[in-house]
Design an enzyme around this catalytic site. Structure first.
Site, PDB file in Angstrom:
ATOM      1  N   ASN A 138       0.760  -1.269   0.064  1.00 31.26           N
ATOM      2  CA  ASN A 138      -0.110  -0.042  -0.014  1.00 31.26           C
ATOM      3  C   ASN A 138       0.659   1.476  -0.070  1.00 31.26           C
ATOM      4  OD1 ASN A 138      -2.458   2.033   0.735  1.00 31.26           O
ATOM      5  ND2 ASN A 138      -3.311   0.003   0.094  1.00 31.26           N
ATOM      6  N   GLU A 164      -5.880  -7.956   1.569  1.00 26.47           N
ATOM      7  CA  GLU A 164      -4.447  -7.852   1.587  1.00 26.47           C
ATOM      8  C   GLU A 164      -4.257  -7.762   3.188  1.00 26.47           C
ATOM      9  OE1 GLU A 164      -3.349  -4.613  -1.272  1.00 26.47           O
ATOM     10  OE2 GLU A 164      -5.457  -5.043  -1.540  1.00 26.47           O
ATOM     11  N   HIS A 210       2.778   0.425  -3.243  1.00 22.25           N
ATOM     12  CA  HIS A 210       3.302  -1.081  -3.473  1.00 22.25           C
ATOM     13  C   HIS A 210       4.630  -1.330  -3.911  1.00 22.25           C
ATOM     14  CE1 HIS A 210      -0.745  -2.274  -2.588  1.00 22.25           C
ATOM     15  NE2 HIS A 210      -1.222  -2.211  -3.900  1.00 22.25           N
ATOM     16  N   HIS A 244      -1.336 -10.050  -3.253  1.00 23.75           N
ATOM     17  CA  HIS A 244      -2.141  -9.207  -3.812  1.00 23.75           C
ATOM     18  C   HIS A 244      -3.205 -10.053  -4.616  1.00 23.75           C
ATOM     19  CE1 HIS A 244      -4.230  -5.657  -5.247  1.00 23.75           C
ATOM     20  NE2 HIS A 244      -3.150  -4.769  -4.823  1.00 23.75           N
ATOM     21  N   SER A 245      -3.571 -11.087  -4.158  1.00 22.50           N
ATOM     22  CA  SER A 245      -4.340 -11.936  -5.117  1.00 22.50           C
ATOM     23  C   SER A 245      -5.983 -11.125  -5.397  1.00 22.50           C
ATOM     24  CB  SER A 245      -4.783 -13.343  -4.422  1.00 22.50           C
ATOM     25  OG  SER A 245      -3.487 -14.076  -4.578  1.00 22.50           O
TER      26      SER A 245
HETATM   27  C1  BGC Z   1      -4.758  -0.335  -3.299  1.00 29.12           C
HETATM   28  C2  BGC Z   1      -5.519   0.039  -4.464  1.00 29.12           C
HETATM   29  C3  BGC Z   1      -5.059  -0.137  -5.878  1.00 29.12           C
HETATM   30  C4  BGC Z   1      -4.760  -1.621  -5.750  1.00 29.12           C
HETATM   31  C5  BGC Z   1      -4.196  -2.118  -6.920  1.00 29.12           C
HETATM   32  C6  BGC Z   1      -4.626  -1.862  -3.436  1.00 29.12           C
HETATM   33  O1  BGC Z   1      -3.934  -2.552  -2.428  1.00 29.12           O
HETATM   34  O2  BGC Z   1      -5.466  -0.156  -1.989  1.00 29.12           O
HETATM   35  O3  BGC Z   1      -5.907   1.571  -4.247  1.00 29.12           O
HETATM   36  O4  BGC Z   1      -5.724   0.390  -6.780  1.00 29.12           O
HETATM   37  O5  BGC Z   1      -3.930  -2.159  -4.732  1.00 29.12           O
HETATM   38  O6  BGC Z   1      -3.111  -1.213  -7.314  1.00 29.12           O
END
Ligand code: BGC
Length: 364
Positions: free
Chosen positions: A96, A329, A122, A192-193
């Site tokens: 995040n 997540e 990320h 991030h599944s």
């Molecule tokens: C975030 C989203 C983001 C997504 C993919 C998530 O963890 O909170 O805001 O768009 O990931 O990028």
């Protein structure tokens, strides 16, 4: 269970490994990528590639015992390399957002890639989701390791990360994360599944019923950075303390939902101490599939796939519409390095970062 005796050898453990390996192509700079298939002997199967340590597919039974692939993904490596929003990937160094793409640690300012509206998302431009991990099969598990060099994406310290994936006989995908550093740093690993319990590519997830074990969440500003407040969910559309369809309130005229375009927030998990707690349960009424999420982490980012928009054709040519999947997540809170009151994400030499998350599947 029969055990072979009398042939002069102790029975070997792990020789019936349920992990197989195949080539999955090469990155543009020529690095080979492998795809591992893990099964639990009961029909549940996942495929994980070394690029991004990505969960490419994951099957789970419905109430008739039929298995379907319940995660979004691409058919081949080329599909992932074209650019996908972190489908199934390991996220690091920091899951995040980090506000203004910077943080201060031990009096030093560290600047990160501002890859999301002036903030860092990320792990930056080339986070752990875009690195090729080293793989080793350990019994029924797949062990992935990655050495992130001091200064990579702006983060301090040589960081050794290890992620162990297991599909257990109890129909779980278990993910164990450990890491060590040689310099003070910050770390927030997650997976991030994107789940759709009807099956990947089978429309939107608005009928899925979600329960989250959290009385509080961290409200955000317009850039989705936590304000620092820990706010009660009671009386808000973010109250998932009782099973509620994702679509029931997602369109409400609520300042938090409007900023994020739906659910895209960090819930502060109820816990009375360290250890695994049940973070969430999701039930899909047409198939009966149930997913429980258990974790040692303090937070859960429940993201309703608001930014999917039908432009990606995924596995089997399926179109992924807006809210065609949701993410759960497990994590530390976003922007923790800039919020001394949040649970700390600092990792120091001599310490071991150690987190576990379990996705358990069943049907009713
Ligand atoms: C975030 C989203 C983001 C997504 C993919 C998530 O963890 O909170 O805001 O768009 O990931 O990028």
């Amino acid at each position: 269970m029969a055990v072979l005796v009398g042939c002069g050898q102790a029975p070997k453990k792990g020789t019936t490994s349920n992990v197989t390996k195949q080539d999955f192509g090469k990155t543009p700079d020529g690095v080979p990528v492998e795809l591992y298939t893990l099964t639990n002997g009961r029909g549940m199967q996942t495929r994980i590639m070394t690029y991004g340590g990505t969960v490419v597919s994951l099957t789970a039974p419905d109430r008739q015992g039929n298995f379907a692939d319940v995660v979004l993904g691409m058919d081949d490596l080329a599909g992932y390399l074209k650019g996908v929003p972190y489908f199934g990937a390991l996220i690091g160094r920091y899951g995040n957002r980090i506000g203004h793409a910077q943080f201060t640690l031990d009096g030093q300012v560290y600047r990160l890639a501002a890859n999301n509206n002036g903030n860092s998302l990320h792990g930056g431009n080339r986070g752990f989701d875009k690195r090729v991990w080293n793989a080793a099969v350990k019994g029924d598990s797949l062990e992935l390791t990655y050495l992130s060099k001091d200064g990579e994406e702006g983060y301090p310290g040589n960081l050794s990360a290890k992620v162990v994936y297991t599909v257990t006989p109890a129909d779980e995908l278990k993910i164990e994360y450990t890491a060590t550093t040689d310099k003070d740093t910050v770390l927030n690993l997650t997976n991030h599944s994107y789940f759709n319990l009807k099956g990947q590519g089978e429309g939107d997830i608005l009928q899925h019923e979600v329960t989250i074990n959290a009385d509080h969440f961290t409200p955000t500003d317009a850039g989705l950075i936590p304000t620092g407040e820990i706010r009660a969910v009671k009386g808000t559309p973010l109250d998932f303390t009782k099973p509620t369809a994702i679509g029931a309130r997602i369109g409400q005229n609520d300042e938090q939902l409007k900023a994020a375009g739906g659910y895209d927030h960090n819930w502060v998990l109820n816990r009375s101490g360290a250890g695994l707690v049940k973070a969430a349960e999701v039930y899909e009424p047409t198939t009966g599939r149930v997913m429980q999420v258990w974790t040692t982490q303090p937070g859960l980012q429940f993201y309703a796939g608001n930014f999917l928009n039908g432009t990606i054709r995924g596995k089997g040519g399926k179109v992924y519409p807006r809210r065609g999947a949701f993410c759960m997540e497990t994590q530390h809170f976003p922007d923790s390095p800039n919020h001394p009151d949040f649970p700390s994400t600092e990792l120091k030499p001599g310490e071991t970062y150690d987190q576990v998350t379990v996705y358990h599947f069943s049907a009713r």
